[in-house]
Design a protein around this motif. Structure first.
Motif, mmCIF file in Angstrom:
data_model
loop_
_atom_site.group_PDB
_atom_site.id
_atom_site.type_symbol
_atom_site.label_atom_id
_atom_site.label_comp_id
_atom_site.label_asym_id
_atom_site.label_seq_id
_atom_site.Cartn_x
_atom_site.Cartn_y
_atom_site.Cartn_z
ATOM 1 N N GLY A 520 0.777 -1.229 0.000
ATOM 2 C CA GLY A 520 0.000 0.000 0.000
ATOM 3 C C GLY A 520 0.808 1.279 0.000
ATOM 4 O O GLY A 520 0.265 2.360 0.231
ATOM 5 N N ARG A 521 2.065 1.198 -0.305
ATOM 6 C CA ARG A 521 2.905 2.397 -0.277
ATOM 7 C C ARG A 521 2.717 3.224 -1.546
ATOM 8 O O ARG A 521 2.540 2.691 -2.641
ATOM 9 C CB ARG A 521 4.369 1.992 -0.145
ATOM 10 C CG ARG A 521 5.339 3.168 -0.136
ATOM 11 C CD ARG A 521 6.756 2.679 0.031
ATOM 12 N NE ARG A 521 7.733 3.719 -0.176
ATOM 13 C CZ ARG A 521 9.051 3.528 -0.174
ATOM 14 N NH1 ARG A 521 9.540 2.309 0.032
ATOM 15 N NH2 ARG A 521 9.882 4.523 -0.385
ATOM 16 N N LYS A 522 2.764 4.538 -1.384
ATOM 17 C CA LYS A 522 2.763 5.450 -2.524
ATOM 18 C C LYS A 522 4.061 6.241 -2.518
ATOM 19 O O LYS A 522 4.529 6.672 -1.459
ATOM 20 C CB LYS A 522 1.565 6.397 -2.480
ATOM 21 C CG LYS A 522 0.223 5.707 -2.705
ATOM 22 C CD LYS A 522 -0.914 6.711 -2.813
ATOM 23 C CE LYS A 522 -2.232 6.011 -3.116
ATOM 24 N NZ LYS A 522 -3.354 6.973 -3.294
ATOM 25 N N SER A 523 4.629 6.420 -3.689
ATOM 26 C CA SER A 523 5.899 7.126 -3.807
ATOM 27 C C SER A 523 5.759 8.267 -4.799
ATOM 28 O O SER A 523 5.247 8.080 -5.907
ATOM 29 C CB SER A 523 7.015 6.188 -4.279
ATOM 30 O OG SER A 523 8.203 6.907 -4.563
ATOM 31 N N ALA A 524 6.220 9.445 -4.406
ATOM 32 C CA ALA A 524 6.198 10.614 -5.277
ATOM 33 C C ALA A 524 7.574 10.897 -5.883
ATOM 34 O O ALA A 524 7.779 11.931 -6.525
ATOM 35 C CB ALA A 524 5.711 11.837 -4.505
ATOM 36 N N VAL A 525 8.527 9.985 -5.698
ATOM 37 C CA VAL A 525 9.877 10.162 -6.249
ATOM 38 C C VAL A 525 9.803 10.164 -7.772
ATOM 39 O O VAL A 525 9.117 9.333 -8.365
ATOM 40 C CB VAL A 525 10.807 9.037 -5.755
ATOM 41 C CG1 VAL A 525 12.154 9.093 -6.468
ATOM 42 C CG2 VAL A 525 10.981 9.115 -4.258
ATOM 43 N N PRO A 526 10.492 11.077 -8.452
ATOM 44 C CA PRO A 526 10.493 11.092 -9.923
ATOM 45 C C PRO A 526 11.091 9.804 -10.489
ATOM 46 O O PRO A 526 12.198 9.407 -10.125
ATOM 47 C CB PRO A 526 11.360 12.299 -10.272
ATOM 48 C CG PRO A 526 11.346 13.162 -9.059
ATOM 49 C CD PRO A 526 11.239 12.221 -7.898
ATOM 50 N N ILE A 527 10.335 9.158 -11.375
ATOM 51 C CA ILE A 527 10.728 7.856 -11.917
ATOM 52 C C ILE A 527 10.650 7.908 -13.437
ATOM 53 O O ILE A 527 9.778 8.555 -14.011
ATOM 54 C CB ILE A 527 9.787 6.747 -11.384
ATOM 55 C CG1 ILE A 527 9.953 6.591 -9.870
ATOM 56 C CG2 ILE A 527 10.016 5.423 -12.079
ATOM 57 C CD1 ILE A 527 11.335 6.154 -9.429
ATOM 58 N N ARG A 528 11.562 7.173 -14.093
ATOM 59 C CA ARG A 528 11.514 7.002 -15.542
ATOM 60 C C ARG A 528 10.899 5.638 -15.871
ATOM 61 O O ARG A 528 11.314 4.617 -15.320
ATOM 62 C CB ARG A 528 12.914 7.077 -16.160
ATOM 63 C CG ARG A 528 13.677 8.356 -15.919
ATOM 64 C CD ARG A 528 14.973 8.371 -16.732
ATOM 65 N NE ARG A 528 15.739 7.140 -16.570
ATOM 66 C CZ ARG A 528 16.764 6.797 -17.368
ATOM 67 N NH1 ARG A 528 17.126 7.591 -18.358
ATOM 68 N NH2 ARG A 528 17.429 5.669 -17.151
ATOM 69 N N GLN A 529 9.952 5.630 -16.774
ATOM 70 C CA GLN A 529 9.327 4.363 -17.163
ATOM 71 C C GLN A 529 10.339 3.389 -17.749
ATOM 72 O O GLN A 529 10.212 2.168 -17.599
ATOM 73 C CB GLN A 529 8.191 4.659 -18.155
ATOM 74 C CG GLN A 529 7.476 3.447 -18.720
ATOM 75 C CD GLN A 529 7.730 3.335 -20.223
ATOM 76 O OE1 GLN A 529 8.821 3.636 -20.693
ATOM 77 N NE2 GLN A 529 6.703 2.896 -20.946
ATOM 78 N N ILE A 530 11.384 3.880 -18.427
ATOM 79 C CA ILE A 530 12.331 2.972 -19.071
ATOM 80 C C ILE A 530 13.213 2.222 -18.071
ATOM 81 O O ILE A 530 13.972 1.335 -18.468
ATOM 82 C CB ILE A 530 13.231 3.715 -20.099
ATOM 83 C CG1 ILE A 530 14.102 4.773 -19.416
ATOM 84 C CG2 ILE A 530 12.404 4.308 -21.205
ATOM 85 C CD1 ILE A 530 15.089 5.420 -20.373
ATOM 86 N N ASP A 531 13.088 2.535 -16.779
ATOM 87 C CA ASP A 531 13.860 1.809 -15.761
ATOM 88 C C ASP A 531 13.107 0.605 -15.200
ATOM 89 O O ASP A 531 13.629 -0.098 -14.322
ATOM 90 C CB ASP A 531 14.239 2.755 -14.616
ATOM 91 C CG ASP A 531 15.330 3.742 -15.011
ATOM 92 O OD1 ASP A 531 16.222 3.353 -15.787
ATOM 93 O OD2 ASP A 531 15.279 4.897 -14.565
ATOM 94 N N VAL A 532 11.898 0.355 -15.683
ATOM 95 C CA VAL A 532 11.106 -0.769 -15.167
ATOM 96 C C VAL A 532 11.795 -2.101 -15.436
ATOM 97 O O VAL A 532 11.823 -2.998 -14.582
ATOM 98 C CB VAL A 532 9.687 -0.749 -15.776
ATOM 99 C CG1 VAL A 532 8.944 -2.055 -15.471
ATOM 100 C CG2 VAL A 532 8.892 0.441 -15.246
ATOM 101 N N GLY A 533 12.383 -2.280 -16.615
ATOM 102 C CA GLY A 533 12.996 -3.556 -16.972
ATOM 103 C C GLY A 533 14.135 -3.947 -16.052
ATOM 104 O O GLY A 533 14.211 -5.087 -15.576
#
Length: 691
Positions: A520-533
């Motif tokens: 249930g955690r929410k994170s507002a840290v800026p993330i790049r979608q291309i780092d999912v892999g």
């Protein structure tokens, strides 16, 4: 040479009439040829087909083959190996052409016989995707006199597994067997045979216990007897132990899915997504994830290679990557995972994207442009049923949230009611920018209807996802849910598409669920979608996999470089997001400029999440800082040599156009200069100037 200059006594002329074709009558034995070569002169790039009709009136038409724009003679080859084998002679062959404005001269027609196995991937060139019915598997050909062999160490309690296929039309008479021979240096041998008749038109899976070779090196070969007139395909070869609990990794990309259109997002949107909400309740919802572009194929290519479109060079839906690119599927397969992909849009297939490499199995819509969530999930369910003792990486792509929005009737009624009232002529006509909505919805009067249908589509895909996510083998799975890009629902005058680099188009959802995740955690840290892999590989324990990118979970804990860059389709715009600041530069398209050149806009997303208020004039120093950083980033392009060349076949271009995408019609790859040196347009001069 002009068509008018060709000797009509030596060539047949097909007039410039769409109803005309060159028909050749006779008795043609279908057992004596499986391809047709047509020598011709054409005035421009045209689309040709060959139709064959048998004596019973049954007909079959080949896929289209395109001529090139040349004055020289050219030979087009049409493959007939997929033709039904009825045994009845053909009594008519017809050559048809579409798109012509001048006659076409046909010089000669040859009927050719090509050994069946040559149309399958050859062992020395490596495995490729091979289609049987509506599924493709990565494999190679086994032909008479041309077998396949492999060797490897055998662990305890192991099985040799593979699947084989007899493509329809490849065998001219029944019978024949695929021979398997196993041996080791100590002289232990084992032989098996498998009837080709049991694998005609579909994959047959085989498991062979190999305890005899436990702890030893084993040599394996597959062959067909020299007397067999045909070939077969061999796929999914591997040694499996079935030991330990298998690990399942599931990557879901929901095409055109806005970040705010999830129930748990809490953005005030009237939408129900109970299954995705439950997924988020078991893991982490990243609320500040941005994608690298606003168009489907380039975004998925970036995701599957952890490489920005700036460096892949792919900025359109009609250019694939080539085999030199290293993909996420290849990394998982190298780590011992079976790899599966179910794609819901035909233009994202391997043919158009190049993303099939590394996948053992892949499906996409073959007869239609798109499939819905229920159709896309059927093969995934089947694959998982067949993989109870195998670790898997599965990519599931869903296209439901893309236009045209057409949810099931119950969700249409739940979110809007009777659609007909959206066209009630007593309502005011749309005005100004609103009229752009009429391109997709002619006669529309109520602008609240399409966004309601969009929400209905998302609830529908959530409903179908619940059937997959509720499986017992998903309880401990590693699951990522994200999108390739968002959707504009009227903001900035953009209706029901994803043009531009406003947050509407590049702010995407991201949920990560995995064993022992902080529920249930929410994170507002800026993330790049291309780092999912990279993150999925690390979660699966494949830390040593050669694959770029950053671990999102580490970034969420430790922070990191919050800057995110994006490029629009065809290089039409670029953006940088740094903290709350979001700057967009419009760029030249195909050598042209719009308006005043490279228009620059600046937004503070903390105060203005919809990017409605341009702060360029009030915050010039910040705009200049970000502009210079974005320009420096654009000019640091690293060409990887991955571009696979434009896909220009008519069927693919037609499907792209149907889905609202503009595709290049020329035969040359786009060359995009993101920003010329020392540009003298109004905005660039202002941004370089120091105040």
């Amino acid at each position: 040479m002009k068509i008018s200059e060709i000797d009509s006594h030596q060539s047949f002329l097909i007039p410039a009439d769409p109803e005309m074709a060159l028909q050749v009558m006779g008795a043609f034995d279908p057992a004596s040829f499986n391809s047709v070569a047509v020598s011709l002169h054409a005035a421009k790039q045209l689309r040709f087909t060959v139709m064959a009709r048998d004596q019973s009136g049954n007909s079959f038409t080949t896929p289209r083959v395109e001529s090139t724009n040349t004055a020289d003679e050219q030979v087009l080859v049409f493959d007939l190996e997929g033709f039904p084998v009825s045994g009845a002679p053909f009594n008519l062959l017809a050559v048809s052409v579409r798109g012509r404005v001048e006659p076409v001269a046909v010089n000669y027609i040859d009927l050719l016989y090509k050994p069946p196995g040559l149309s399958l991937p050859q062992p020395d060139s490596g495995p490729q995707l091979i289609r049987a019915a509506d599924e493709m598997r990565t494999g190679v050909a086994v032909a008479p006199g041309r077998g396949v062999w492999a060797r490897g160490a055998v662990p305890p309690n192991a099985e040799l597994r593979f699947s084989y296929l007899q493509p329809k039309g490849f065998q001219r008479e029944s019978g024949g067997e695929l021979r398997l021979e196993l041996s080791n240096p100590g002289g232990v041998q084992l032989s098996e045979s498998y009837p080709l008749d049991e694998a005609v038109g579909h994959w047959r899976e085989v498991r062979v216990p190999i305890d005899l070779f436990s702890g030893q090196d084993m040599h394996v070969s597959w062959s067909l007897p020299s007397g067999v007139d045909g070939a077969c395909a061999l796929a999914e070869v591997g040694i499996r132990t079935g030991a330990g609990r298998p690990q399942h990794v599931l990557l879901i990309t929901s095409d055109t899915h806005r970040a705010d259109h999830l129930g748990h997002a809490g953005r005030g949107i009237d939408i129900l997504t109970p299954n995705l909400d439950q997924l988020a309740s078991k893991g982490i919802a990243f609320e500040n994830c941005f994608t690298s572009t606003n168009v489907t194929n380039p975004s998925h290519i970036a995701l599957m290679t952890a490489t920005h479109p700036r460096d892949t060079g792919v900025l359109s839906n009609h250019e694939p990557i080539n085999s030199s690119a290293a993909t996420l599927a290849e990394a998982f397969r190298a780590a011992g995972f079976a790899t599966y992909a179910s794609i819901s849009s035909r233009h994202l297939s391997h043919h158009t994207s190049g993303l099939g490499q590394g996948f053992d199995r892949m499906v996409h819509p073959f007869g239609a442009s798109v499939s819905d969530a229920a159709q896309a999930m059927m093969p995934v369910q089947l694959w998982l049923d067949e993989s109870q003792d195998v670790s898997t990486f599965t990519w599931l792509h869903l296209f439901d949230a893309h236009t045209p929005y057409a949810p099931p009737q119950d969700l249409t009624e739940a979110y809007y009611g009777e659609v007909e009232r959206a066209y009630d002529e007593s309502l005011p006509k749309l005005k100004g920018d609103q009229r752009r909505a009429l391109e997709l919805y002619p006669g529309l009067r109520d602008l609240t209807m399409p966004p309601a249908m969009y929400r209905g589509e998302i609830t529908y895909l959530d409903r179908e996802l619940g059937k997959l996510l509720s499986r017992a083998d998903m309880a401990n799975a590693i699951v990522a849910f994200t999108s390739d890009h968002g959707e504009s629902l009227g903001h900035h005058g953009i209706y029901y598409e994803h043009r531009g680099l406003y947050p509407d188009a590049i702010h995407v959802p991201l949920i990560l669920s995995y064993p022992a995740a902080p529920a249930g955690r929410k994170s507002a840290v800026p993330i790049r979608q291309i780092d999912v892999g990279r993150t999925l590989l690390d979660l699966a324990g494949a830390f040593s996999a050669e694959f770029p990118g950053n671990n999102i979970l580490v970034q969420a804990e430790e922070g990191g470089d919050g800057r995110r860059f994006a490029l629009a389709a065809h290089g039409a715009a670029a953006s940088i997001t740094d903290g709350p600041w979001h700057l967009i530069i419009d760029l030249p398209v195909n050598g042209g400029r719009r308006g005043e050149g490279h228009i620059v806009r600046l937004f503070n997303l903390a105060d203005d999440p919809g990017a409605e208020h341009d702060l360029l004039e009030r915050r010039h120093a910040k705009a200049r800082e970000l502009y210079l950083e974005l320009v420096s980033w654009m000019r640091a392009t690293e060409d990887r040599g991955w571009r696979g060349g434009l896909v220009t076949d008519a069927e693919t271009l037609r499907q792209l156009e149907t889905l609202g995408y503009t595709a290049a019609t020329g035969a040359e790859v786009e060359t995009i200069e993101l920003l010329p040196e020392n540009c003298k347009c109004t905005y660039c001069r202002r941004m370089r100037a120091v105040r």
